[in-house]
Design an enzyme around this catalytic site. Structure first.
Site, PDB file in Angstrom:
ATOM      1  N   ARG A 101     -15.014  12.143   8.032  1.00 15.82           N
ATOM      2  CA  ARG A 101     -13.775  12.864   8.360  1.00 15.82           C
ATOM      3  C   ARG A 101     -13.470  13.933   7.324  1.00 15.82           C
ATOM      4  NH1 ARG A 101      -9.883   8.302   8.138  1.00 15.82           N
ATOM      5  NH2 ARG A 101      -8.329   9.911   8.367  1.00 15.82           N
ATOM      6  N   HIS A 120       0.851  -1.188   0.000  1.00 19.65           N
ATOM      7  CA  HIS A 120       0.000   0.000   0.000  1.00 19.65           C
ATOM      8  C   HIS A 120       0.884   1.234   0.000  1.00 19.65           C
ATOM      9  CE1 HIS A 120      -3.395   2.621   0.805  1.00 19.65           C
ATOM     10  NE2 HIS A 120      -2.589   3.271   1.622  1.00 19.65           N
ATOM     11  N   SER A 156      -7.793   3.414   9.205  1.00 22.97           N
ATOM     12  CA  SER A 156      -8.526   3.409   7.935  1.00 22.97           C
ATOM     13  C   SER A 156      -7.775   2.560   6.907  1.00 22.97           C
ATOM     14  CB  SER A 156      -8.667   4.863   7.463  1.00 22.97           C
ATOM     15  OG  SER A 156      -9.069   4.933   6.130  1.00 22.97           O
ATOM     16  N   LYS A 199      -8.672  -1.807   5.863  1.00 27.43           N
ATOM     17  CA  LYS A 199      -8.956  -2.279   4.500  1.00 27.43           C
ATOM     18  C   LYS A 199      -7.928  -3.311   4.061  1.00 27.43           C
ATOM     19  CE  LYS A 199      -9.236   2.027   3.386  1.00 27.43           C
ATOM     20  NZ  LYS A 199      -9.426   3.405   2.967  1.00 27.43           N
ATOM     21  N   ASP A 206     -15.230   1.972   7.653  1.00 26.27           N
ATOM     22  CA  ASP A 206     -14.246   2.949   7.182  1.00 26.27           C
ATOM     23  C   ASP A 206     -14.829   3.823   6.087  1.00 26.27           C
ATOM     24  OD1 ASP A 206     -11.587   4.148   6.849  1.00 26.27           O
ATOM     25  OD2 ASP A 206     -11.782   3.275   4.864  1.00 26.27           O
TER      26      ASP A 206
HETATM   27  N1  URA Z   1      -6.227   6.803   2.869  1.00 30.90           N
HETATM   28  C1  URA Z   1      -7.147   6.062   3.518  1.00 30.90           C
HETATM   29  O1  URA Z   1      -7.541   4.998   3.068  1.00 30.90           O
HETATM   30  N2  URA Z   1      -7.614   6.525   4.682  1.00 30.90           N
HETATM   31  C2  URA Z   1      -7.213   7.678   5.232  1.00 30.90           C
HETATM   32  O2  URA Z   1      -7.666   8.017   6.287  1.00 30.90           O
HETATM   33  C3  URA Z   1      -6.266   8.442   4.541  1.00 30.90           C
HETATM   34  C4  URA Z   1      -5.779   7.980   3.360  1.00 30.90           C
END
Ligand code: URA
Length: 435
Positions: free
Chosen positions: A180, A94, A195, A199, A173
């Site tokens: 947010r 990621h 977050s 995932k 999320d």
């Molecule tokens: N990318 C995400 O998936 N979540 C965040 O909070 C910030 C960047």
């Protein structure tokens, strides 16, 4: 870690009590965290209550135990994929996002060519950094949406899948991120870390490598913030039993020589053909080595698979498996304009944020989720910091289908580069490794 049974009891906790606890710097009990996330996901905790909680978390933080539980509860809000039945181990990467960051495109087939499966669930871009799916959608016929059965079959047959994340992965999320975004609470490190990691862990990978970008074109502008985010995410991975390492990498200058969807695909194919810009190759190999080591294959040298064409073979198979034609010509923008040096000298700076904004304004990115992107739009960089130029030499080529966008793109670039007397001190691409 599973959600506590109380998570689904409407009267188990009171949202206002929990907000007050966090507001005053207290610690939330594990069962309270489970309840909060489950009750927010199904609507028992109202948006305004979760807004207050998100702000309290931004101001007060979360302890390691709270954060680990928070992340587990976000994972438990949806399905968790399981690829343990595959004949090879899985590993994922990621990136926190940067300008010209096309690394996933050569990296996934490269690691697959080394015998490891790569399930890469990606997103579309918003703002100045492009999304991996937008880039691949520049390939005629390529399809981002796969069923779980298609994904599993492709991982077994081809070894690499890059596709859209289904809405069943960490739905908490999805809701919380949207909240947010409109409540000034995106910047909280525990909220960002939970977050991203919820995932990635829900995706079922057996190991994870994080590319945490630092610099003007990155989410984290300072090394200290990037380091804290990286350390937090590595701990969360470890707490969830997913071996995780992070590389801190520079993102003050764009990666490679292109920013824009089809332009970045073409550059990735150059890397897969054994060429391409040195920084893109360096980072692709550094991340590939970490991914292979993460699943016990640290003895395999990924550089060989780039040079001998095995990574390219997997790329072609991966694109074909998702309906794309890897040999088809990529979309080219209808119009181009060249930005030239107004003096001779050394290129001292090419600012990632400025290039990202220019590409965005040319049509490569979206301002709102529902916007369409232009496949051919973007910026080609003819120079990098340290290069010598003569007056009139090309610095950038701007690409768009809508020439009215050139002026705003030039405005975005102005001040984002400098030609001067030098010298330029080279900066390392990989700043540190955490894990
Ligand atoms: N990318 C995400 O998936 N979540 C965040 O909070 C910030 C960047």
């Amino acid at each position: 870690m599973s959600a506590h049974p109380n998570a689904f009891d409407p009267n188990a906790f009171d949202a206002v009590d929990l907000i007050r606890t966090k507001r005053d710097g207290g610690e939330l009990a594990p069962e309270a965290v489970d309840w909060l996330i489950a009750a927010y996901t199904d609507g028992r905790v109202a948006e305004e209550q979760m807004s207050a909680m998100a702000m309290a978390v931004l101001l007060r933080g979360l302890s390691r135990a709270e954060l680990s539980r928070w992340t587990a509860a976000m994972i438990a809000s949806g399905e968790r994929l399981d690829f343990s039945g595959l004949s090879r181990p899985t590993v994922d990467k990621h990136s926190t996002g940067g300008v010209g960051d096309k690394i996933t495109l050569p990296l996934a087939p490269l690691v697959a060519a080394c015998g490891v499966a790569v399930p890469q669930l990606s997103g579309r871009g918003l703002g100045h950094t492009g999304g991996t799916l937008d880039k691949l959608e520049a390939i005629p016929g390529w399809r981002a949406t796969l069923s779980l059965a298609e994904m599993t079959a492709q991982l077994e047959d081809v070894g690499a899948v890059i596709c859209a994340a289904g809405s069943d992965l960490a739905p908490a999320d999805k809701k919380l991120y949207a909240l947010r975004d409109v409540t000034g609470t995106v910047e909280s490190i525990p909220l960002i870390a939970s977050s991203i990691m919820s995932k990635k862990i829900a995706e079922g990978t057996s190991a994870l490598v994080l590319d945490v970008k630092v610099g003007t074109g990155a989410f984290m502008k300072t090394e200290a913030d990037a380091r804290e985010l990286a350390e937090t995410m590595v701990r969360l991975g470890q707490d969830a039993g997913v071996p995780t390492v992070a590389l801190l990498t520079q993102m003050s200058t764009p990666l490679g020589r292109t920013a824009g969807n089809a332009l970045e695909v073409a550059e990735s194919v150059e890397v897969l053909a054994g060429g391409g810009p040195a920084d893109v190759v360096e980072l692709t190999l550094a991340l590939a080595r970490e991914m292979l080591a993460g699943v016990g294959r640290g003895d395999v040298d990924p550089a060989e698979a780039l040079v001998d064409g095995r990574a390219m073979d997997v790329w072609r198979a991966m694109i074909r498996a998702q309906g794309g034609d890897p040999e088809a010509a990529l979309t080219v923008a209808k119009e181009t304009e060249v930005v030239r040096a107004d003096r001779a000298g050394t290129v001292e700076r090419v600012d990632a944020m400025a290039v990202g904004f220019a590409a965005w304004r040319l049509g490569a990115g979206r301002a709102r989720r529902e916007d369409q992107v232009q496949a051919g739009a973007g910026v080609t960089l003819h120079v990098r910091p340290g290069d010598e130029v003569a007056a009139g030499d090309p610095l950038f080529t701007l690409h768009t289908d809508t020439p009215a966008r050139f002026d705003r793109a030039r405005d975005a670039l102005a001040g984002g580069y400098a030609v001067g007397a030098g010298p330029v001190v080279p900066q390392p691409l990989v700043i540190d490794r955490i894990g």
